[in-house]
Design an enzyme around this catalytic site. Sequence first.
Site, mmCIF file in Angstrom:
data_model
loop_
_atom_site.group_PDB
_atom_site.id
_atom_site.type_symbol
_atom_site.label_atom_id
_atom_site.label_comp_id
_atom_site.label_asym_id
_atom_site.label_seq_id
_atom_site.Cartn_x
_atom_site.Cartn_y
_atom_site.Cartn_z
ATOM 1 N N HIS A 157 -29.703 50.609 6.777
ATOM 2 C CA HIS A 157 -29.475 51.464 7.965
ATOM 3 C C HIS A 157 -28.231 51.139 8.702
ATOM 4 C CE1 HIS A 157 -33.435 53.390 7.846
ATOM 5 N NE2 HIS A 157 -33.822 52.392 7.254
ATOM 6 N N ASP A 365 -21.029 51.662 13.464
ATOM 7 C CA ASP A 365 -22.484 52.126 13.396
ATOM 8 C C ASP A 365 -22.764 52.540 12.086
ATOM 9 O OD1 ASP A 365 -24.749 52.127 14.842
ATOM 10 O OD2 ASP A 365 -24.007 53.535 16.455
#
Length: 456
Positions: A157, A365
């Site tokens: 993730h 991110d």
Amino acid sequence: MGRLIVVSNRVQPPGDTGDGAVGGLAMALAAALREHSGVWFGWSGQTVDEYTGQLSVQRIGGVTVATVDLEEQDRLEYYNGYANRTLWPLFHYRVDLSAYERTFSEGYARVNARFADALTPLVGPDDFIWVHDYHLIPLARELRARGLKNRIGFFLHIPWPARRLLITLPDHRELVAALFDYDLLGFQTEDSTGAFRDYVRTEAEGSIDDEGVAHAFGRSARIGAFPIGLDVENFVAAAEGPVAQAEYERMRASVNGRDMIIGVDRLDYSKGLEDRFLAYEQVLHDHEELREKVFLLQIATPSREEVVAYQEIRARLDAVSGRINGAFATVDWVPIRYVNRTYRRDELAGVYRAARIGLVTPLRDGMNLVAKEYVAAQDPKDPGVLVLSQFAGASEQMAEALIVNPFDRAAVAEGIVKGLGMERAERIERWTALMDNLRKTDVIAWRDAYVAALIG
């Protein structure tokens, strides 16, 4: 076809509370588990004096959940240690904050072995297993060592770091080699997938074939980008629901005719909050006409408060926000409203809808679903503008946002000013394109594409 078994560090199935607190990922995985009569396995979040490996199995929100407790030493070495003091900063390009201690790696290996011991008896011969995130990279290797030959997939993730950063990690080859016990390796972006390919070719002396299969360490694993999406229709419904509407009306009254800029992040050094505050300060410095006509609402949810780096970033943000407010505030206007608390998703939907600018500027991110939530929450007739970091995974899918370099304070400031002055027609055009893509690439499409690739 057998059952789907989802494995993650923590288990978060949707319950029956209806409070809007559970995210779309949990709902999508829970739906897949119900469809495949599956099991969600992970750590309970509880610690015990002595590890027993005893499973707790229950039904939550229509999902079978199996959890184990860990020892306090496990939590300190595996979770606070190797996962969040070694891998997290390294994978977010903060080598300067990455701490490596032998006890950390020992705890990481120990907990992955304990997960494998507890999980193996649950797995039937036709089941397929989907392991999530950086906490559990060695889990497939441990399951293979216990004789499992099932299809096992891994999804990361967070970003996969560039090769030159990863090789600063002691035993990096061992960590990467463990990934080749999976059948499918999924990454958020083409950037992360490319970085992994580069490592395989260069450090592992491996290869990538025309089918996207990586060959190294005497084994093979299919690799690919599977960018995670938002539960769009559920979120849109939440944005139009009574809780969101009440929050929207509350915010509109609070705005008092000013334009609101919204930032919503976990309190983490990867989110670039200090740089964001400084860019906003530059807006106020360079554009005197905007003073008292705009404010930044930054919601920063505290996390990992036992880790020193997180204590330090909180202290710096307190100081920077206080200094900016002290320099620019007037008797009836505060330029930064800085809030450290958690909000429900449906409440946030109302806040997003009231904001003229969504400011999403992480330094690095994996995806960043706040960017997608902000877009989904907007009024189609008068949408706000998304200012998005080029280093958020979402930027690969959201080209119609105002893409900025978060390290370039002037560029972020210019993005804010441009967004504030954008005409409604252009805002609607950009929002329509963004929203169309959100619907095509929602969390269900992500889940189904990954599961199909794993079992295909």
